[in-house]
Scaffold this motif. Sequence first.
Motif, PDB file in Angstrom:
ATOM      1  N   UNK A 118       1.276   0.027  -1.361  1.00  0.00           N
ATOM      2  CA  UNK A 118       0.646  -0.771  -0.295  1.00  0.00           C
ATOM      3  C   UNK A 118       1.572  -1.887   0.166  1.00  0.00           C
ATOM      4  N   UNK A 119       2.265  -2.493  -0.784  1.00  0.00           N
ATOM      5  CA  UNK A 119       3.215  -3.549  -0.460  1.00  0.00           C
ATOM      6  C   UNK A 119       4.364  -3.005   0.384  1.00  0.00           C
ATOM      7  N   UNK A 120       4.875  -1.838  -0.003  1.00  0.00           N
ATOM      8  CA  UNK A 120       5.972  -1.210   0.735  1.00  0.00           C
ATOM      9  C   UNK A 120       5.519  -0.844   2.149  1.00  0.00           C
ATOM     10  N   UNK A 123       5.353  -3.891   4.292  1.00  0.00           N
ATOM     11  CA  UNK A 123       6.683  -4.448   4.579  1.00  0.00           C
ATOM     12  C   UNK A 123       7.528  -3.535   5.462  1.00  0.00           C
ATOM     13  N   UNK A 124       7.110  -2.271   5.642  1.00  0.00           N
ATOM     14  CA  UNK A 124       7.947  -1.279   6.312  1.00  0.00           C
ATOM     15  C   UNK A 124       8.511  -1.745   7.660  1.00  0.00           C
ATOM     16  N   UNK A 131      11.403   0.627   0.542  1.00  0.00           N
ATOM     17  CA  UNK A 131      10.984   1.967   0.151  1.00  0.00           C
ATOM     18  C   UNK A 131      11.976   2.636  -0.795  1.00  0.00           C
ATOM     19  N   UNK A 132      13.201   2.119  -0.864  1.00  0.00           N
ATOM     20  CA  UNK A 132      14.217   2.706  -1.745  1.00  0.00           C
ATOM     21  C   UNK A 132      14.346   1.943  -3.060  1.00  0.00           C
ATOM     22  N   UNK A 133      13.456   0.991  -3.306  1.00  0.00           N
ATOM     23  CA  UNK A 133      13.478   0.198  -4.537  1.00  0.00           C
ATOM     24  C   UNK A 133      12.502   0.808  -5.543  1.00  0.00           C
ATOM     25  N   UNK A 228       6.641   9.652   5.081  1.00  0.00           N
ATOM     26  CA  UNK A 228       6.528   8.487   5.956  1.00  0.00           C
ATOM     27  C   UNK A 228       7.616   7.449   5.680  1.00  0.00           C
ATOM     28  N   UNK A 229       8.071   7.399   4.438  1.00  0.00           N
ATOM     29  CA  UNK A 229       9.077   6.407   4.070  1.00  0.00           C
ATOM     30  C   UNK A 229      10.493   6.993   4.048  1.00  0.00           C
TER      31      UNK A 229
END
Length: 365
Positions: A118-120, A123-124, A131-133, A228-229
């Motif tokens: 949800x946080x990612x 922040x998108x 998203x790569x963390x 999506x990411x």
Amino acid sequence: MFTEIGRFIKSRWLSRRGRSAEGDLFSALDIGRHPYGQYSVATIQANELNEDAWQVETCPTLAGTFVGVYDGHGGPEASSYVKENLFPQLLRYVVETGCMSSDALMKAFDTTEKGFESLVAEAWPSIPQLASVGSCCLVGVVLKNMLFVANLGDSRAVLGTIGKTARNMAHVQLTLEHNAGVEAVQKELQSLHPEDSNIVICRQGIWRVKGIIQISRSIGDFYLKKQHFNREPLFPRFRLPSLPRPVLSAEPTVLIHELQPHDKFVIFASDGLWEHLSNQEAVEIVSMHPYKGAATRLVKAATRKAAEKREVRYSDMKKIGRGVRRHFHDDITVIVLFFDHALIGDHAGVGGMPSIDSYLIPFHQ
């Protein structure tokens, strides 16, 4: 949510501050106490950013001990989020069900994964690279005479136990490693993705999932879990032609072990330690010295071996700063949890569950 994002960006900034001498990269708690004995912690940073996190916590009502080692990659945000959220989620499920269980651990991991997603997603638009963390996640819970261990990624928990003679310290590895270099992991991925001949790729002697990442399970890394990411404006090196379904998982492997009098300690450590020390070497280093400073001795032994491999004097390597130091060894985080079986016996009959308002009191963070 914006406040949470801001907090993680601040943590990334703060990790860049300070000098790069080893004194600023190394930290330790030589000895601390938990309800069942003592513990020792040490960490050393090698990457430009300090991406690892750890915690030792206890709940007075449960008389239990919680240990977490979170080996982040791509940034500190995932490991920081896990540290803040996994433990409270576990407590919530334990309170709801009235007991500690593998199911409670599984639910806590799942809720933490969904929370970070949800946080990612929030922040998108402004921070798509979040998203790569991701983070490996190694957790131990001691409750009465039971040890629960849950693991995602390639950190490792190793039990130090007395062998056939009192002078013989043996090791028992308590965790499975979710690393693409492990044959069983390769077979698992191939069975889950039979249509994808490139699900694991070996480049320069290193096996990686989709040729990108070594671990097959983690918290975060949503660019390999959700289409999506996995698109612009994510960096091209992370993007795949298609992602019909997740190639990474956030489901931990869980082990439950009944502690015996000959079980003396458990080493919880990120893979940076195990790249340079075998299980047996590690338990012998711990068993041959006093409890105080046990984790520090392990970190120093690993960094000495790293220096030897590169034919560099240990005294010279200590002068190498963050970033460049990553060419010699990874970030290393170690927690050694010692057991006092007299204390375990004292707690053998402890029962009762805390209210959600009682929360857990950290021994050290």
